[in-house]
Design an enzyme around this catalytic site. Sequence first.
Site, PDB file in Angstrom:
ATOM      1  N   ARG A 101      77.472  17.161  45.670  1.00 45.64           N
ATOM      2  CA  ARG A 101      77.660  18.573  45.378  1.00 45.64           C
ATOM      3  C   ARG A 101      78.164  18.785  43.950  1.00 45.64           C
ATOM      4  O   ARG A 101      77.816  19.734  43.285  1.00 45.64           O
ATOM      5  CB  ARG A 101      78.665  19.138  46.399  1.00 45.64           C
ATOM      6  CG  ARG A 101      79.295  20.475  46.073  1.00 45.64           C
ATOM      7  CD  ARG A 101      78.350  21.601  46.383  1.00 45.64           C
ATOM      8  NE  ARG A 101      78.875  22.920  46.064  1.00 45.64           N
ATOM      9  CZ  ARG A 101      79.165  23.382  44.859  1.00 45.64           C
ATOM     10  NH1 ARG A 101      79.067  22.591  43.827  1.00 45.64           N
ATOM     11  NH2 ARG A 101      79.589  24.609  44.676  1.00 45.64           N
ATOM     12  N   TYR A 102      79.060  17.894  43.508  1.00 49.82           N
ATOM     13  CA  TYR A 102      79.661  17.992  42.176  1.00 49.82           C
ATOM     14  C   TYR A 102      79.091  16.877  41.306  1.00 49.82           C
ATOM     15  O   TYR A 102      78.839  15.779  41.802  1.00 49.82           O
ATOM     16  CB  TYR A 102      81.185  17.826  42.287  1.00 49.82           C
ATOM     17  CG  TYR A 102      81.831  18.849  43.182  1.00 49.82           C
ATOM     18  CD1 TYR A 102      82.061  20.145  42.718  1.00 49.82           C
ATOM     19  CD2 TYR A 102      82.186  18.544  44.492  1.00 49.82           C
ATOM     20  CE1 TYR A 102      82.635  21.102  43.539  1.00 49.82           C
ATOM     21  CE2 TYR A 102      82.775  19.495  45.323  1.00 49.82           C
ATOM     22  CZ  TYR A 102      82.994  20.772  44.838  1.00 49.82           C
ATOM     23  OH  TYR A 102      83.565  21.716  45.645  1.00 49.82           O
ATOM     24  N   ARG A 105      81.079  13.233  41.367  1.00 51.06           N
ATOM     25  CA  ARG A 105      81.532  12.570  42.605  1.00 51.06           C
ATOM     26  C   ARG A 105      80.603  12.876  43.773  1.00 51.06           C
ATOM     27  O   ARG A 105      80.052  13.968  43.857  1.00 51.06           O
ATOM     28  CB  ARG A 105      82.973  12.968  42.941  1.00 51.06           C
ATOM     29  CG  ARG A 105      83.217  14.463  43.018  1.00 51.06           C
ATOM     30  CD  ARG A 105      84.660  14.756  42.570  1.00 51.06           C
ATOM     31  NE  ARG A 105      85.111  16.101  42.924  1.00 51.06           N
ATOM     32  CZ  ARG A 105      84.933  17.156  42.133  1.00 51.06           C
ATOM     33  NH1 ARG A 105      84.310  17.034  40.985  1.00 51.06           N
ATOM     34  NH2 ARG A 105      85.392  18.347  42.499  1.00 51.06           N
ATOM     35  N   CYS A 114      84.531   6.789  64.453  1.00 55.61           N
ATOM     36  CA  CYS A 114      85.936   7.012  64.095  1.00 55.61           C
ATOM     37  C   CYS A 114      86.839   6.266  65.070  1.00 55.61           C
ATOM     38  O   CYS A 114      86.430   5.950  66.188  1.00 55.61           O
ATOM     39  CB  CYS A 114      86.278   8.495  64.165  1.00 55.61           C
ATOM     40  SG  CYS A 114      85.297   9.481  63.033  1.00 55.61           S
ATOM     41  N   CYS A 118      88.894  13.491  66.496  1.00 51.17           N
ATOM     42  CA  CYS A 118      89.862  14.571  66.398  1.00 51.17           C
ATOM     43  C   CYS A 118      89.220  15.837  66.938  1.00 51.17           C
ATOM     44  O   CYS A 118      88.069  16.136  66.628  1.00 51.17           O
ATOM     45  CB  CYS A 118      90.259  14.781  64.940  1.00 51.17           C
ATOM     46  SG  CYS A 118      90.705  13.231  64.143  1.00 51.17           S
ATOM     47  N   CYS A 121      87.691  18.329  64.405  1.00 47.11           N
ATOM     48  CA  CYS A 121      86.845  17.743  63.354  1.00 47.11           C
ATOM     49  C   CYS A 121      85.726  18.693  62.905  1.00 47.11           C
ATOM     50  O   CYS A 121      85.009  19.249  63.726  1.00 47.11           O
ATOM     51  CB  CYS A 121      86.208  16.450  63.848  1.00 47.11           C
ATOM     52  SG  CYS A 121      85.144  15.707  62.595  1.00 47.11           S
ATOM     53  N   ARG A 123      83.153  17.684  61.179  1.00 51.32           N
ATOM     54  CA  ARG A 123      81.872  16.963  61.153  1.00 51.32           C
ATOM     55  C   ARG A 123      81.443  16.568  62.555  1.00 51.32           C
ATOM     56  O   ARG A 123      80.563  15.735  62.731  1.00 51.32           O
ATOM     57  CB  ARG A 123      81.989  15.694  60.304  1.00 51.32           C
ATOM     58  CG  ARG A 123      82.100  15.975  58.839  1.00 51.32           C
ATOM     59  CD  ARG A 123      81.081  15.199  58.016  1.00 51.32           C
ATOM     60  NE  ARG A 123      81.214  15.557  56.619  1.00 51.32           N
ATOM     61  CZ  ARG A 123      82.104  14.997  55.796  1.00 51.32           C
ATOM     62  NH1 ARG A 123      82.902  14.032  56.223  1.00 51.32           N
ATOM     63  NH2 ARG A 123      82.180  15.373  54.538  1.00 51.32           N
ATOM     64  N   ASP A 283      87.645  24.991  59.087  1.00 51.67           N
ATOM     65  CA  ASP A 283      86.258  25.371  58.834  1.00 51.67           C
ATOM     66  C   ASP A 283      85.609  26.097  60.010  1.00 51.67           C
ATOM     67  O   ASP A 283      86.182  26.184  61.080  1.00 51.67           O
ATOM     68  CB  ASP A 283      85.445  24.112  58.510  1.00 51.67           C
ATOM     69  CG  ASP A 283      85.820  23.531  57.163  1.00 51.67           C
ATOM     70  OD1 ASP A 283      85.798  24.286  56.177  1.00 51.67           O
ATOM     71  OD2 ASP A 283      86.161  22.334  57.102  1.00 51.67           O
ATOM     72  N   ASP A 320      86.466  25.571  52.170  1.00 53.10           N
ATOM     73  CA  ASP A 320      85.164  25.032  51.820  1.00 53.10           C
ATOM     74  C   ASP A 320      84.144  26.097  52.187  1.00 53.10           C
ATOM     75  O   ASP A 320      84.014  26.447  53.361  1.00 53.10           O
ATOM     76  CB  ASP A 320      84.912  23.745  52.620  1.00 53.10           C
ATOM     77  CG  ASP A 320      84.653  22.569  51.708  1.00 53.10           C
ATOM     78  OD1 ASP A 320      83.746  22.686  50.863  1.00 53.10           O
ATOM     79  OD2 ASP A 320      85.357  21.560  51.841  1.00 53.10           O
ATOM     80  N   LYS A 327      84.419  23.976  47.305  1.00 51.70           N
ATOM     81  CA  LYS A 327      85.795  24.331  47.662  1.00 51.70           C
ATOM     82  C   LYS A 327      86.324  25.394  46.722  1.00 51.70           C
ATOM     83  O   LYS A 327      86.120  25.302  45.524  1.00 51.70           O
ATOM     84  CB  LYS A 327      86.691  23.100  47.527  1.00 51.70           C
ATOM     85  CG  LYS A 327      86.437  22.040  48.579  1.00 51.70           C
ATOM     86  CD  LYS A 327      87.389  20.876  48.371  1.00 51.70           C
ATOM     87  CE  LYS A 327      87.078  19.738  49.315  1.00 51.70           C
ATOM     88  NZ  LYS A 327      85.696  19.219  49.140  1.00 51.70           N
TER      89      LYS A 327
HETATM   90  C1  LIG Z   1      85.464  17.983  49.049  1.00 45.36           C
HETATM   91  C2  LIG Z   1      84.287  17.400  48.493  1.00 45.36           C
HETATM   92  C3  LIG Z   1      84.373  16.504  47.405  1.00 45.36           C
HETATM   93  C4  LIG Z   1      85.684  16.096  46.796  1.00 45.36           C
HETATM   94  O1  LIG Z   1      86.225  17.143  46.062  1.00 45.36           O
HETATM   95  P1  LIG Z   1      87.621  16.955  45.311  1.00 45.36           P
HETATM   96  O2  LIG Z   1      87.999  18.342  44.908  1.00 45.36           O
HETATM   97  O3  LIG Z   1      87.380  16.034  44.163  1.00 45.36           O
HETATM   98  O4  LIG Z   1      88.566  16.345  46.302  1.00 45.36           O
HETATM   99  C5  LIG Z   1      83.208  15.996  46.902  1.00 45.36           C
HETATM  100  N1  LIG Z   1      82.001  16.325  47.403  1.00 45.36           N
HETATM  101  C6  LIG Z   1      81.896  17.181  48.436  1.00 45.36           C
HETATM  102  C7  LIG Z   1      80.541  17.524  48.937  1.00 45.36           C
HETATM  103  C8  LIG Z   1      83.025  17.745  49.016  1.00 45.36           C
HETATM  104  O5  LIG Z   1      82.898  18.578  50.058  1.00 45.36           O
HETATM  105  S1  SF4 Z   2      88.536  14.390  61.345  1.00 54.01           S
HETATM  106 FE1  SF4 Z   2      86.472  13.909  62.165  1.00 54.01          FE
HETATM  107  S2  SF4 Z   2      85.621  12.401  60.776  1.00 54.01           S
HETATM  108 FE2  SF4 Z   2      87.844  12.434  60.422  1.00 54.01          FE
HETATM  109  S3  SF4 Z   2      88.690  10.823  61.766  1.00 54.01           S
HETATM  110 FE3  SF4 Z   2      88.789  12.756  62.897  1.00 54.01          FE
HETATM  111  S4  SF4 Z   2      86.880  12.819  64.070  1.00 54.01           S
HETATM  112 FE4  SF4 Z   2      86.600  11.287  62.471  1.00 54.01          FE
END
Ligand SMILES: *Cc1c(COP(=O)(O)O)cnc(C)c1O
Ligand code: SF4
Length: 372
Positions: A101-102, A105, A114, A118, A121, A123, A283, A320, A327
């Site tokens: 996305r960025y 990184r 996992c 959680c 979560c 995801r 989220d 997000d 973010k």
């Molecule tokens: C959160 C996130 C990051 C990391 O962002 P930082 O602000 O550097 O912690 C990188 N890529 C994606 C897609 C994210 O959602």
């Molecule tokens: S928040 Fe989601 S991805 Fe992270 S450890 Fe928990 S279940 Fe796994």
Amino acid sequence: MARDQGEGVDDRRWQQDLRAGVQRAADLRRLPVLEEDRRAAEQLKARIPASTLALIDWDDPSDPIRRQAIPSALELEPLPGEREDPIGDAAHSPVARVTHRYPDRALLYVTYICSMYCRHCFRKESLNEQGQGYSPAALEPALEYLARTPALREVILTGGDPLTLTDAQLREVRERLEAIDHLRLLRVHTRVPVTLPSRVTEGLVDALDGRLQVCVVTHFNHPRELVPEARQACRRLRRAGFMLLNQSVLLAGVNDDLEVMAELCQELVYSLGAKPYYLHHCDLARGVSHFRTSIERGLELMRALRGRLSGVCQPTYVLDLPGGHGKVPLGPCYVEHHAGRDWVLTSDQGERHAYREVLRDATAGADEGSGS
Ligand SMILES: *Cc1c(COP(=O)(O)O)cnc(C)c1O
Ligand code: SF4
């Protein structure tokens, strides 16, 4: 080193911790869990290490660790507006197992497994759909992509939980990333120091330690999670020279309380040496509405923390944006308004103070913009 060869006593400890915990919905039968929640769990992923189960106060139905670990029938009641891919990870996926996305990184999903699932979560659904563990072949296109994208500096191992990999697998991933010259920082986003601290062995630390700076981002949500084993795990990571940050999720009934949040943020620093990095607004993942607070509540907590905690202990409250738009810090904002060089700011006491900028270049900003 000897401890890297095969599995030692240290490895047997965490493996036993997983085996003795909840590994599937049926294992919830031996716990005082509501029948409706246990039945719901049959349609959900469930895993809880024994060490985390041991932290639950079963006499307290709203125990914060129980709330994060034990499946709830409410998870099967999604609200309109909730989403399968709440933060748009898929919108920025150039190849399988990468979200980019960025510019500098990218996320690398090394596994979809996992140590604990959680309940809040974000995801959840990708964990359900993919459900796969580590496989070098599955990561090959992702590694190729990272190698041919020179703007990248940081790779964020995520998933799933990257620290569920074996030492040998972590070493393999680290060595592959190290071989990519433009990469500088290996970030590991993990709940293992919270949910399975016994996994943080010397062998794991050795596997991560190499050319790249290492930053481990933990996910503690409540001060009760900061038990001696977790403290020892964090100490091990820091002694290796790894930077330690923590991200929390603002969760109703877990940490949406000033005393709890203040203690969490302080103890992260004072007892773990982990800097509070982000406080995530919960989220729009499906079936987590029982964890979601209002943004207004989050801002109120952040305002109260500002006056109370040192700067080292302050997280940044972020949202997000759905759709992969990234973010954004939610504030609070202390700028009341401004006109040219005259600003009005709110102090942590809630009082307004005027501030006039003094700049050498007389023309800069003097007549520009009339703030709101
Ligand atoms: C959160 C996130 C990051 C990391 O962002 P930082 O602000 O550097 O912690 C990188 N890529 C994606 C897609 C994210 O959602
Ligand atoms: S928040 Fe989601 S991805 Fe992270 S450890 Fe928990 S279940 Fe796994």
